[in-house]
Design a protein around this motif. Structure first.
Motif, PDB file in Angstrom:
ATOM      1  N   ARG A 485       0.820  -1.212   0.000  1.00  0.00           N
ATOM      2  CA  ARG A 485       0.000   0.000   0.000  1.00  0.00           C
ATOM      3  C   ARG A 485       0.854   1.262   0.000  1.00  0.00           C
ATOM      4  N   ILE A 488       2.486   2.239  -3.759  1.00  0.00           N
ATOM      5  CA  ILE A 488       1.669   2.898  -4.786  1.00  0.00           C
ATOM      6  C   ILE A 488       1.923   4.399  -4.845  1.00  0.00           C
ATOM      7  N   HIS A 489       2.474   4.981  -3.778  1.00  0.00           N
ATOM      8  CA  HIS A 489       2.713   6.425  -3.767  1.00  0.00           C
ATOM      9  C   HIS A 489       4.041   6.794  -4.431  1.00  0.00           C
ATOM     10  N   GLY A 491       4.888   5.819  -7.546  1.00  0.00           N
ATOM     11  CA  GLY A 491       4.735   5.964  -8.983  1.00  0.00           C
ATOM     12  C   GLY A 491       5.722   5.110  -9.762  1.00  0.00           C
ATOM     13  N   SER A 524      -2.354  -4.452  -4.959  1.00  0.00           N
ATOM     14  CA  SER A 524      -2.486  -3.004  -5.148  1.00  0.00           C
ATOM     15  C   SER A 524      -1.219  -2.432  -5.772  1.00  0.00           C
ATOM     16  N   ALA A 525      -0.066  -2.867  -5.271  1.00  0.00           N
ATOM     17  CA  ALA A 525       1.204  -2.351  -5.794  1.00  0.00           C
ATOM     18  C   ALA A 525       1.408  -2.770  -7.241  1.00  0.00           C
ATOM     19  N   THR A 527      -0.832  -3.579  -9.407  1.00  0.00           N
ATOM     20  CA  THR A 527      -1.811  -2.872 -10.239  1.00  0.00           C
ATOM     21  C   THR A 527      -1.329  -1.464 -10.535  1.00  0.00           C
ATOM     22  N   ALA A 528      -0.812  -0.776  -9.509  1.00  0.00           N
ATOM     23  CA  ALA A 528      -0.316   0.584  -9.703  1.00  0.00           C
ATOM     24  C   ALA A 528       0.855   0.607 -10.681  1.00  0.00           C
TER      25      ALA A 528
END
Length: 743
Positions: A485, A488-489, A491, A524-525, A527-528
């Motif tokens: 999580r 994902i920040h 980029g 989540s990672a 997917t990002a």
């Protein structure tokens, strides 16, 4: 003290957990000579009898006995009993409108409302009032002995006539007891009784006279400050008598009074008569803060001694969370609260606090900054950089001990909730991360490890220097569950982590209670990062996961969304998705299938069915996917029109946005979006994104966007708490609003 206690029909009375038969034991426990027993009894009072500020019929029945206990000098910790009486007098009836004497309300285990970002440490009020709570990270209502009036927003007799009016009347009927207690030999009793006088004695002139008299004879600095705060409360509650009270505050705000007392007076003036503040307020406050700190260092004044032997009760745990300089935290929090939207003044004040030579002052400044950042929009680059400087204290082998750790942890906590706004402190975060590998992972006694605060904050700020460190963490035998999580920040700079993330996803057990916690962050990672090479690992999860896995549908949804992003053209993806079209995740599956296949005929019947279902969250998902289909989904227009009339604002907005995309209907959509924007701030991000798509058709709502961009206050500010991602959500809203104006 307990005359008549056995004559009360306790079994017929109620508290949060049912019958009140145990209440006599709690009351007797409050009089115990054993501090552990007293603490446990106080816990019980707040946990059951006065649970989360609620007043039950059993709470009212306790009031006479609490007054007797508070007035008996042989009883210890009587200041806490006075605070309990104040809290009861300000309480509310059981939820659901049952009123005082109703049945059991919330029996949810006595949870305490706290600021998970660490802000609770700035203002927990066990054993002392917490005037001005809600700024600097203080919890709005701890439910554990805190009496927390708002320093700037309370009008005359604000509580009178509320749902807790019977409790107010019960305490008010014994207000003469507070007249005696305000002169008690116990300083903690005098501190609490000063506030009680103002709240419950209906003789304003007499109350003011008593406060003035006590100020002239009182020698305890902490009681003097409580008296000062009570004078400010008096001004807000009795404006007809304000002039005389303001003269007292003006007197206390000048030499030769103690700098701490002068700070308290300035804080109260800021809350009730800001026009009387000195023109050079900020320099004056910073100077007084320095004088107060010098007094502590020289021994002329000292921090409140913390008893580290506090029992392991709710109240004891909250006491240990208090800041080392609780009085300083209270003084500055009150002032920050009162200054409110004077953001430039508050930033200047923070810069003074964060530049202090005293680490306790700097730590308080860090927590004050948290409240400002969370509520107001401004350029915070300077205070954020100053907060980053506080991390240097903890970069070595802890030369400053506990105070060093406290300051470092406070800074890390506040920076972590700023996400990209923490960028001015990124160099300091990186230095700390590099110097302290032991802080990369936080290991808990009874649960899985999580990413350490410094590394998490660095990654959340979007700094690419976090990537190689996260790679080392990923190489360890046990990986923190929340790592995905955080990634994902980062980029595109996190792309080098994709192989390790894929490897970890391939190791997730398919039949374990840990499947959800381990799989979803990794998905989540990936997917990002749109990692197409992860298709096999995702298909393994979808095809092999046991039916009984905890939150299995959430894992399936995350896996399906991942395939929707990077599964196009990969072997086995379409059959796997088609096989899930009848599952409880059908709407999410239809969205992924549309992304990878682009066949409206395959997904439209599923979405129309989902739109007509009874599950609100599934209807919203279907509407979101139908919006992506656009005019190809015209058959769903009647269902979307019904959704526009839904009771839930989120459903109405989802339906309205989709209805516009599908049918181009404007007249029906725009009023719904306007009403939702005004009445439900949480949906503004979705509405703004819809306005970007609408282009010229959305111009009639651009006044809302313009007002949002011009507003200095963050849109998710609310009384009684906050979320750790409120700042992030607000910054995202502003970014989308700017897109609306450019489009």
């Amino acid at each position: 003290m307990f005359t008549g206690i056995d004559e009360v029909g306790w079994a017929s009375l109620r508290h949060a957990y049912g019958t009140a038969e145990d209440v006599p034991g709690l009351l007797r426990g409050l009089a115990s000579t054993d501090p552990v027993e007293r603490a446990a009894a106080l816990d019980g009072m707040y946990d059951a009898v006065h649970h989360q500020g609620i007043v039950y019929d059993s709470t009212l029945a306790c009031v006479p006995f609490l007054f007797e206990l508070a007035g008996c000098e042989q009883v210890a910790d009587r200041g806490e009993l006075v605070e309990l009486l104040i809290s009861i007098g300000r309480g509310r009836g059981p939820e659901g409108g049952a009123g005082v004497g109703g049945g059991s309300a919330d029996a949810g285990g006595g949870d305490v409302v706290m600021d998970t970002g660490g802000g609770a440490a700035a203002g927990i009020g066990v054993g002392g009032t917490a005037t001005g709570t809600g700024v600097g990270g203080a919890a709005a209502d701890t439910g554990a002995g805190s009496t927390a009036p708002n320093a700037g927003g309370e009008g005359p007799l604000a509580e009178a006539g509320g749902r807790g009016a019977p409790a107010d009347a019960a305490v008010r009927a014994r207000a003469e007891d507070f007249v005696v207690l305000v002169g008690d030999r116990d300083s903690d009793v005098r501190r609490a009784a000063a506030e009680a006088l103002v709240r419950f004695l209906d003789q304003p002139a007499r109350v003011l006279g008593l406060l003035r008299q006590r100020i002239t004879v009182e020698r305890d600095d902490r009681v003097l400050r409580a008296l000062t705060e009570s004078v400010g409360l008096f001004v807000r509650r009795h404006p007809a008598h304000a002039a005389e009270a303001l003269d007292i505050l003006l007197m206390l705000g000048t030499p030769p009074y103690d700098p701490g007392l002068r700070l308290a007076a300035l804080g109260q003036l800021a809350g009730c008569a800001p026009d009387l503040l000195p023109a050079d307020l900020v320099p004056t406050v910073v100077e007084l803060l320095g004088e107060r700190s010098e007094q502590r260092r020289s021994g002329r004044s000292k921090l409140i001694d913390r008893d580290h032997s506090d029992p392991d009760t709710l109240a004891g745990r909250l006491r240990r969370l208090r800041p080392s300089d609780e009085e300083g935290a209270l003084l500055l929090r009150t002032l920050h609260t009162a200054l409110g939207g004077r953001v430039s003044d508050r930033i200047a004040l923070l810069e003074g606090q964060l530049s202090s030579t005293d680490p306790a002052d700097r730590c308080n400044g860090v927590w004050m900054a948290a409240g400002l950042f969370r509520e107001w929009r401004a350029d915070y680059s300077v205070p954020v950089e100053l907060i980053g400087e506080q991390l240097g204290v903890g970069a070595g082998p802890l030369p400053g001990g506990v105070e060093s750790d406290r300051l470092r942890d406070a800074a890390v906590s506040v920076l972590g909730d700023l996400f990209h706004l923490a960028a001015p402190a990124a160099d300091h975060l990186h230095t700390l991360v590099t110097a302290r590998p032991d802080l990369w992972v936080h290991r808990w006694e009874r649960r899985s490890p999580t990413l350490g605060g410094p590394l998490k904050s660095l990654a959340r700020s979007g700094d690419p220097r976090a990537t190689p460190v996260l790679a080392q963490v990923l190489a360890q035998p046990v990986v923190p569950d929340d790592l995905g999580r955080v990634i994902i920040h980062l980029g595109p700079s996190a792309a080098p982590l994709a192989p390790a993330l894929r490897h970890r996803l391939g190791q997730v057990p398919l039949d374990s209670p840990e499947t959800y916690d381990r799989a979803v962050p990794l998905l989540s990672a990936l997917t990002a990062l749109a990692d197409r090479e992860a298709v096999l690992e995702v298909l393994r999860l979808l095809g092999g996961m046991a039916e009984g896995v905890r939150l299995r549908h959430r894992v399936v949804e995350s896996a399906v969304r991942a395939l929707g992003v990077f599964g196009g053209g990969a072997e086995g993806v379409v059959p796997a998705l088609r096989g899930l079209l009848e599952s409880e995740c059908a709407g999410v599956v239809a969205g992924a299938l549309w992304s990878v296949e682009g066949d409206a005929s395959a997904v439209l019947p599923v979405l129309v069915r989902e739109l007509a279902g009874s599950d609100a969250s599934r209807r919203r998902v279907a509407a979101d996917v139908l919006a992506r289909l656009g005019p190809l989904a015209r058959a769903a227009a009647p269902g979307l029109a019904r959704l526009v009339e839904a009771e839930c604002a989120w459903e109405r907005v989802a339906g309205a946005c989709a209805l516009w995309q599908v049918s181009g209907e404007v007249e029906r959509v725009l009023p719904v979006l306007r009403a939702a924007w005004v009445g439900h701030p949480g949906v503004r991000g979705v509405v703004a994104a819809c306005l970007v798509d609408m282009g010229a058709a959305g111009v009639p709502l651009h006044d809302l966007v313009d007002a949002e961009l011009a507003s200095p206050r963050r849109h998710l500010v609310r009384a009684g708490g906050h979320g750790s991602q409120d700042v992030l959500e607000d910054e995202r809203l502003l970014a989308v609003c700017r897109e609306v104006r450019v489009a």
